[in-house]
Design an enzyme around this catalytic site. Structure first.
Site, short mmCIF file in Angstrom:
data_model
loop_
_atom_site.label_atom_id
_atom_site.label_comp_id
_atom_site.label_asym_id
_atom_site.label_seq_id
_atom_site.Cartn_x
_atom_site.Cartn_y
_atom_site.Cartn_z
N GLY A 1 0.88 -1.16 0.04
CA GLY A 1 -0.01 -0.08 -0.05
C GLY A 1 0.93 1.11 0.18
N HIS A 2 1.75 1.25 0.87
CA HIS A 2 2.72 2.51 1.00
C HIS A 2 3.43 3.04 -0.41
CE1 HIS A 2 2.39 2.65 5.10
NE2 HIS A 2 2.61 1.45 5.22
N ARG B 1 -4.89 5.61 -8.87
CA ARG B 1 -4.53 5.20 -10.07
C ARG B 1 -5.29 5.74 -11.06
NH1 ARG B 1 -3.38 0.67 -7.44
NH2 ARG B 1 -4.50 -0.43 -8.89
N SER C 1 -8.64 -0.25 3.32
CA SER C 1 -7.38 0.41 2.94
C SER C 1 -7.67 1.27 1.75
CB SER C 1 -6.46 -0.67 2.67
OG SER C 1 -7.00 -1.61 1.61
N SER C 2 -6.55 1.41 1.10
CA SER C 2 -6.86 2.54 -0.11
C SER C 2 -7.78 2.03 -0.85
CB SER C 2 -5.54 2.72 -0.77
OG SER C 2 -4.96 1.45 -1.35
N GLU D 1 -10.73 3.77 -3.64
CA GLU D 1 -11.20 3.22 -5.03
C GLU D 1 -12.42 2.87 -5.31
OE1 GLU D 1 -6.49 1.91 -5.60
OE2 GLU D 1 -7.91 0.53 -5.22
#
Length: 273
Positions: A16-17, A143, A234-235, A239
């Site tokens: 993730g980072h 992204r 999480s990320s 999204e």
């Protein structure tokens, strides 16, 4: 401006980072990374110069900044404290941008919390008065493939889409899939650095309704093609929010708790594992 990202990746801590750092890195012209060479890392996938660190010593990082003359240090690392940041600043004078996911104290010039729950007022008394606060969904690092899917209509191929991040450290993917109705079509997405990949492949082979996607190049399209997502808190949540798709967030790590709580308060489906 010369920019140095300090972040790590591995089969234990995940990707993730580095993934979000690579999105941010596109905003700068001269970028380098400083990483530990941990097992299952993403270093070979980083399209910038990478300095391999011998250990987590702050002094090794300080010496690197001095030797290379970096102007901006971007820290995306839970192991670096506010005191460490203060020392780095004192020794090098470098400008510091610090990522944060847990509302912790930082000694930085810019604080970046990309989680949807984050607000600038959360950091009162936790950062220097001069610190610029960049908080919330408007600063999400997503992204381009996801923006390309916004507004597109996709036929629903999958009943459930499961993704517990690139490495699924708690090996939850197969367990979650086994709890779902076996007459439903299930897609599982993971990466080749998943330490549980062999067992996951065996599980998929034994279940005709489940298909495994490793290192999927178009995650956004698959998410739009699914009736419901079961994703880590999480990320992936940012999204899913961007795509406006139906999802359940699974919280299995400390740094996911605040996001999971916010989602629950907003009426989203959340599960703790």
């Amino acid at each position: 401006m010369r920019v140095l990202f300090r972040a790590d990746s591995s089969s234990k801590i995940g990707y993730g980072h580095i993934k979000r750092d690579l999105v941010l890195a596109k905003h700068y012209d001269e970028v380098s990374f400083a990483c530990l060479e941990l097992e299952g890392n993403l270093i070979e996938s980083i399209p910038y110069e990478v300095f391999i660190l011998e250990n987590e010593s702050i002094f090794e990082l300080i010496n690197l900044i001095k030797a290379e003359g970096f102007d901006l240090l971007i820290i995306d690392h839970y192991g670096i404290s506010a005191d460490d940041e203060k020392l780095i600043k004192f020794e090098t004078g470098v400008k510091i941008l610090s990522f944060d996911d847990e509302i912790r104290a930082h000694h930085c010039d810019i604080l970046l919390n990309v989680n949807a729950y984050a607000k600038a007022k959360d950091y009162e008394g936790l950062v220097p008065k001069h610190c610029e606060l960049r908080c919330g969904f408007s600063y999400a690092l997503i992204r381009e493939e996801f923006y390309a899917e916004v507004g597109k209509k996709r036929a629903k191929i999958w009943d459930f889409f499961i993704c517990m991040g690139g490495v699924d450290p708690k090996n939850l993917s197969a367990k979650i899939a086994s709890e779902l109705p076996m007459d439903k079509k299930i897609a599982i997405a993971t990466s080749s650095s998943n330490a549980h990949l062999r067992g996951l492949r065996r599980f998929v082979k034994a279940h005709e309704n489940v298909e495994l996607f490793v290192d999927c190049e178009n995650l956004a399209k698959m998410m739009k093609q699914s009736r419901k997502l079961i994703i880590s808190a999480s990320s992936l949540v940012n999204e899913a929010l961007l795509l406006k798709v139906n999802f359940k967030a699974v919280c299995y790590a400390k740094n996911q708790k605040k996001l999971a709580l916010w989602l629950a308060q907003k009426g989203y489906e959340v599960e703790k594992r």
